[in-house]
Design an enzyme around this catalytic site. Sequence first.
Site: not given
Ligand code: GLU
Length: 316
Positions: A257
Amino acid sequence: MNTITHVPVGRFAPSPTGRMHLGNLLTALVSWLSVRSRGGNWILRIEDLDPQRSKADYARQIEEDLLWLGLDWDEGGLADRGEAGPYSQSRRGELYEAALGRLRDAGLVYPCRCTRADLNATQAPHASDGRTLYTGRCRPEGLPRQVDWGDGRSSVRLYVGDEPEVEFTDGVFGRQRVSLQCECGDYVVRRADGAWAYQLAVVVDDALMGVTEVVRGCDLLGSAAQQIALHRVLGYEPPEYVHLPLVCNAAGQRLSKRDPQMALDALRSRYTAREIIGMLGRLAGINPTGEPCTPEDLLQRFTLSAIPRVESVTCG
Ligand code: GLU
């Protein structure tokens, strides 16, 4: 005989810590296609557990970017559409607390007072993703565990010792067998500063939101067994797991990111939504020429078996 048919439920669970890149979008597209091609529902869950790094502006931008690409959700998002809300993790603390209470009552968790220095001294980095193996330094003897919770300012670990190997079939990477004892040991479900661990939050959310299929990058393949074990001890049916290759740039580096070239704002100034969906379809193995298209155009062609069974794919 009555046949109960369950509508597939998928979710996209971004952390609003920056602008999305093609890897995040591949996850979103595949999850959307997988459930929508079977008449299912798609949830947008905001994983804003980390208050330092999460920003409401990023969450708003994620919504705007998904809609620009043509990926609409049936439930969730910042508007909290649906019955299983709130859909932002920062507002789900009571649900995590209730799950932790059940684990505590079952004697399956204990406080860990190890300092970072203790952990560094007793555990070695274990997996390539930086996970470590906890040696059980603070684990009390005997079951049910009579635990002194003290001032509550310790981290809380889930006891995994008696769990046999966790077996599951990943939708892309196939049969997996994981010994939690060997892979990670007892793992943290609540941090010492009171923050909820991702593992607990994601399991409670997937279960209470009725998620039947989790699609995400294969950097999280190593977490699936921990999550399946936690689903089981909480009495939930674990979802199916589908882990995708990570998207790398032309130099072979995993997208981040923080890489402005690959963030969606840069991509949006160079490509149309149809071009980006076309590229993602190529990475998913269902649009070999990468020709521009809409998500709907890919619905008919979607199959999990087309997704390359490799750890990374290259864009650009
Ligand atoms: N919040 C996590 C991320 O943005 C993804 C977690 C998941 O999909 O279990 O990498």
